[in-house]
Design an enzyme around this catalytic site. Structure first.
Site, short mmCIF file in Angstrom:
data_model
loop_
_atom_site.label_atom_id
_atom_site.label_comp_id
_atom_site.label_asym_id
_atom_site.label_seq_id
_atom_site.Cartn_x
_atom_site.Cartn_y
_atom_site.Cartn_z
N SER A 19 0.85 -1.20 0.00
CA SER A 19 0.00 0.00 0.00
C SER A 19 0.88 1.25 0.00
CB SER A 19 -0.90 0.03 1.24
OG SER A 19 -1.84 -1.01 1.23
N SER A 66 -8.18 0.98 -3.30
CA SER A 66 -8.20 0.91 -1.84
C SER A 66 -6.80 0.89 -1.26
CB SER A 66 -8.98 -0.33 -1.39
OG SER A 66 -8.29 -1.52 -1.77
N SER A 67 -5.81 0.39 -2.04
CA SER A 67 -4.43 0.28 -1.55
C SER A 67 -3.70 1.61 -1.55
CB SER A 67 -3.64 -0.70 -2.42
OG SER A 67 -4.26 -1.96 -2.45
N LYS A 70 -5.08 6.22 1.08
CA LYS A 70 -4.89 6.02 2.52
C LYS A 70 -4.18 7.21 3.14
CE LYS A 70 -4.85 1.05 2.03
NZ LYS A 70 -4.72 -0.15 2.82
N CYS A 104 -4.53 -0.37 8.99
CA CYS A 104 -3.90 -0.82 7.75
C CYS A 104 -2.59 -1.51 8.12
CB CYS A 104 -3.62 0.34 6.80
SG CYS A 104 -2.70 -0.19 5.31
N ASN A 106 -0.43 -3.04 6.13
CA ASN A 106 0.67 -2.75 5.21
C ASN A 106 1.37 -1.45 5.58
OD1 ASN A 106 1.15 -4.72 2.99
ND2 ASN A 106 -1.06 -4.51 2.73
N LYS A 274 -13.73 -7.28 6.28
CA LYS A 274 -13.27 -7.75 4.98
C LYS A 274 -13.95 -9.08 4.66
CE LYS A 274 -10.24 -4.40 4.72
NZ LYS A 274 -10.57 -3.19 3.94
N SER A 305 -11.31 -5.54 -0.65
CA SER A 305 -11.15 -4.35 0.18
C SER A 305 -11.85 -3.18 -0.49
CB SER A 305 -9.66 -4.02 0.37
OG SER A 305 -9.49 -2.86 1.15
N MET A 314 -4.15 -7.40 2.00
CA MET A 314 -4.07 -6.40 3.06
C MET A 314 -3.29 -6.99 4.23
SD MET A 314 -7.13 -6.86 1.44
CE MET A 314 -8.43 -7.38 2.54
#
Length: 392
Positions: A19, A66-67, A70, A104, A106, A274, A305, A314
């Site tokens: 991410s 979504s990745s 953020k 998150c 990641n 999720k 996600s 994720m």
């Protein structure tokens, strides 16, 4: 007609795991955005470029997935025995809201590096050479995380030869430990069962393992939906009917997990829970063209996600996978062949990932002391982001 000038805010654009997001020091935010509320949400939406009906994020820092949509806000920790407080905001792409309901995993890999670089970790805790152990308090889920950040000549080491499927270039390895990863204050298995029958009107009734670990996750068997567990993004994301079925499963699972009271509330809680499909291992070709062999993995997992199949996995869902795999009888454990396990290697659309977990039976319940995995992180850009002054 007078127009608002732009303001600039110190920020760092970082990749963490698979991410990337915009990182802020809490003290650098405009005063009205230093507290939770509409002003903070409005600022982060404008930084990312949401809501964007074109779903491109052309006018913001987001990446329209979504990745990559953020935000992270960090501050020196107010909690005893911790270095930094970590707050994560998942910004919706085409809707005007920021979801604060989960972590998150990641981006957690980048938290330690940012904290060190921004003076949030006491200097005496940083070796000249070796590993800095950064103690992170995850504000969203009120949990402890330990990041092991490599240090060379007193500075964070970002380059290295650690390869992570889903990330193009190698970098330095950052080991992350998620302590007592049961999400929030709830039970590890909120229904009290390892496997439930989840009834979803107009979709079907499925076996499901619903777990609060890393992030609330609903695991179902790929075969029950007509899949193999080797699907890539296009196989799911280009099928609106499939996405609608997964969202219905997510909404009804969220009700059964006690996260929401009614399926209508799911639309305002997109980040959690999720939904993930599990399947026994089989050969497939990852999105990069790399061959993933059944002999090299314990199971296959595909997770969604923010309404779309994730391009890799994720980090928080990986914690859920490792936790569930460690507990005999869950769908994840069954897909991996059953038995007691302290670690699994699972296949995902970009390749594979190893995650470990320590689970202990306590009567009829289970406790997981920690889950561990390795990621990497790197600063992509640092300086200031600019937004119109009337965005806050």
């Amino acid at each position: 007609m007078a127009h608002a000038p732009q303001i600039r805010i110190p920020a760092t654009y970082m990749r963490g795991g698979t991410s990337k997001g915009v990182f802020f020091n809490l003290a650098d935010l405009p005063e009205q955005a230093q507290q939770p509320g509409p002003a903070r949400d409005a600022l982060l939406l404008r930084v990312i470029g949401s809501p964007d009906p074109y779903q491109k994020h052309t006018d913001g820092m987001g990446g329209a997935t979504s990745s990559t949509s953020k935000t992270v806000i960090l501050s020196k920790s107010d909690h005893q025995d911790f270095d930094v407080d970590y707050l994560f905001g998942q910004v919706a792409i085409d809707k005007p809201f920021v979801d604060w309901s989960g972590n998150c995993g990641n981006l957690t890999a980048a938290v330690g590096a940012f904290a060190i670089n921004n003076g949030l970790v006491d200097r005496d805790r940083i070796p000249d050479n070796g590993i800095a152990v950064v103690r992170i308090w995850q504000v969203n889920i009120q949990k402890a995380i330990i990041a092991h950040v490599p240090i060379t000549n007193g500075e964070v080491q970002e380059t290295g030869d650690f390869e992570l499927d889903g990330v193009t270039f190698p970098a330095a390895e950052v080991q992350v430990e998620f302590m007592d990863p049961a999400d929030g204050d709830g039970a590890l298995f909120p229904t009290g069962r390892l496997v439930d029958q989840l009834e979803v009107p107009d979709v079907g009734t499925f076996e499901a393992t619903m777990i609060n670990a890393g992030i609330p996750t609903i695991f179902i068997q790929a075969q029950d939906l007509g899949y193999t567990g080797t699907e890539l993004q296009g196989d799911i994301n280009e099928d609106p009917a499939a996405l609608a079925r997964f969202e219905a499963i997510r909404a009804h699972g969220a009700v059964k997990m006690g996260l929401i009271n009614d399926v209508g509330e799911a639309a305002a809680r997109q980040h959690t829970p999720k939904v993930a499909m599990v399947a026994p291992p089989r050969n497939y070709q990852a999105s990069s063209g790399k061959d993933v062999l059944a002999a090299d993995i314990d199971l296959s997992v595909r997770a969604l996600s923010m309404g779309k199949l994730h391009h890799a996995m994720m980090g928080t869902a990986a914690v859920a996978i490792g936790t569930a795999a460690a507990i005999p009888g869950t769908l994840v454990n069954r897909a991996a062949g059953g038995g007691e396990r302290k670690a699994v290697v699972f296949g995902h659309p970009s390749g594979s990932l190893r995650v470990g977990a320590e689970a202990v039976a306590q009567g009829e319940s289970w406790q997981v002391t920690k889950a561990v995995m390795s990621r990497s992180a790197r600063i992509l850009m640092e300086g200031w982001v600019r937004v119109p002054a009337d965005s806050v």
